[in-house]
Scaffold this motif. Structure first.
Motif, PDB file in Angstrom:
ATOM      1  N   SER A 118       0.831  -1.205   0.000  1.00  0.00           N
ATOM      2  CA  SER A 118       0.000   0.000   0.000  1.00  0.00           C
ATOM      3  C   SER A 118       0.863   1.251   0.000  1.00  0.00           C
ATOM      4  O   SER A 118       0.542   2.237  -0.664  1.00  0.00           O
ATOM      5  CB  SER A 118      -0.918   0.003   1.223  1.00  0.00           C
ATOM      6  OG  SER A 118      -1.843  -1.049   1.139  1.00  0.00           O
ATOM      7  N   TRP A 160       0.817   4.266  -2.668  1.00  0.00           N
ATOM      8  CA  TRP A 160       0.712   5.705  -2.376  1.00  0.00           C
ATOM      9  C   TRP A 160       1.789   6.472  -3.142  1.00  0.00           C
ATOM     10  O   TRP A 160       1.537   7.487  -3.770  1.00  0.00           O
ATOM     11  CB  TRP A 160       0.890   5.980  -0.891  1.00  0.00           C
ATOM     12  CG  TRP A 160      -0.205   5.468  -0.025  1.00  0.00           C
ATOM     13  CD1 TRP A 160      -1.497   5.210  -0.372  1.00  0.00           C
ATOM     14  CD2 TRP A 160      -0.109   5.139   1.360  1.00  0.00           C
ATOM     15  NE1 TRP A 160      -2.196   4.748   0.688  1.00  0.00           N
ATOM     16  CE2 TRP A 160      -1.374   4.692   1.770  1.00  0.00           C
ATOM     17  CE3 TRP A 160       0.931   5.180   2.294  1.00  0.00           C
ATOM     18  CZ2 TRP A 160      -1.644   4.302   3.065  1.00  0.00           C
ATOM     19  CZ3 TRP A 160       0.664   4.791   3.587  1.00  0.00           C
ATOM     20  CH2 TRP A 160      -0.601   4.344   3.958  1.00  0.00           C
ATOM     21  N   ALA A 210      -8.293   5.681   2.254  1.00  0.00           N
ATOM     22  CA  ALA A 210      -7.327   5.263   1.239  1.00  0.00           C
ATOM     23  C   ALA A 210      -7.758   5.507  -0.206  1.00  0.00           C
ATOM     24  O   ALA A 210      -6.917   5.784  -1.053  1.00  0.00           O
ATOM     25  CB  ALA A 210      -7.002   3.780   1.426  1.00  0.00           C
TER      26      ALA A 210
END
Length: 330
Positions: free
Chosen positions: A7, A11, A265
């Motif tokens: 993750s 990003w 997110a």
């Protein structure tokens, strides 16, 4: 942990792609329309009113609302060591209207609690607002004036202690890491926050303490304390003569505490970037810089990508200490 790291890379990649202008026109439109007229932005603080996180959120929220021409409401959602508020944001719509003012505990909790109702990957970082550090100090009445002296005394006296501002906090992690690095056996004395911890070291009720710089700041000129070292990679501006643990040869105490902004997110990257740009501008104004410095913090104001890199580096650091020192909360 692997999912979390993927993750973080996502990003970083998303921020890079957004910067090249390859995102679709619909996402650019989302940024242009954000925030919509009459739509309220909720800034969630997962701790009680009056604390450092709350103070930062209210100062930042007021400026953010003005800059965005929007209503920003600060909502305190304390409980479960911050997890209640964190989870609220993690489960909120990813539209930029629910924002989290989070601290280091956000990424530490999954390593020490048996059940956490969110994952670090549920959040997209917006900006690092400020860094903190722990100051290692002793009562001046101890006669100890250096870290070398403290270690020598701790090896000779098995009854010495270190205070923290709570179980499974950064100060607890740092204390356990120091014990292992220095080869000393110190009794951990956890307190219910920095205030009671500070009172204990001022009253010489403990042998030593890792105290957050914010709580330390009002006592810089106290004749009851000796400051021996600081965590992080840089000396504290208010304690230029106090070395970092790294300067003294100790490893694993380089991580700073931090205050940062997050959104859910799946928030469109243009909205993340717009929020990040505004936060960076606010943090770097003279008024906000002074406000944060007066709290004993080091102002930052980073990009979303830079904050993602901090999380990527710090998450395994804290998890490693928790595992090695067996720090767990039932």
């Amino acid at each position: 942990m692997r999912n979390a790291r993927r993750s973080f890379l996502h990003w970083t990649l998303a921020a890079t792609v957004a910067g090249t202008g390859t995102f679709g026109a619909s996402l650019a439109h989302a940024q242009a329309d954000y925030p919509a007229a009459g739509k309220t932005i909720r800034l969630i603080v997962p701790y009680p009113a009056g604390g450092g996180t709350d103070i930062i959120a209210r100062s930042l929220g007021a400026e953010l609302g003005q800059n965005l021409n929007a209503t920003v409401i600060v909502e305190n959602k304390p409980g479960a060591s911050g997890m209640l508020g964190n989870t609220l944001v993690a489960k909120s719509p990813a539209d930029g209207y629910t924002i989290l003012l989070g601290i280091t505990a956000l990424i530490q909790a999954p390593a020490v609690y048996p059940k956490v109702t969110y994952q670090v990957s549920d959040f997209a970082p917006v900006s690092l607002i400020a860094r903190s550090m722990d100051v290692f100090m002793v009562p001046r009445s101890s006669g100890i004036t250096s870290l070398k002296d403290f270690i020598a005394k701790a090896k000779a006296d098995k009854g010495m202690s270190f205070a923290s501002y709570g179980n499974a906090t950064s100060s607890h992690f740092n204390g356990e890491q120091f014990k292992r690095q220095a080869g000393v056996d110190l009794v951990h004395a956890p307190y219910a926050g920095s205030g009671p911890e500070m009172a204990a070291v001022l009253g010489a009720q403990v042998s030593s303490a890792f105290v957050d710089a914010t709580a330390m700041s009002p006592h810089l000129k106290s004749d009851k304390l000796n400051f021996l070292a600081v965590t992080g990679t840089r000396r504290h501006p208010s304690l230029p003569n106090v070395p970092t643990f790294g300067e003294l040869g100790f490893k694993g105490l380089e991580a700073n505490g931090w205050f940062a902004m997050f959104v859910p997110a799946k928030t469109p990257q243009p909205i993340v970037d717009k929020l990040s740009a505004e936060v960076q501008k606010i943090v770097k104004t003279p008024a906000m810089t002074k406000r944060l410095a007066d709290m004993g913090l080091m102002p930052a104001g980073s990009t979303a990508k830079e904050m993602a890199e901090v999380i990527q580096k710090d998450t395994p650091h804290w998890a490693g200490i928790a595992k090695t020192a067996n720090i767990q909360i039932d």
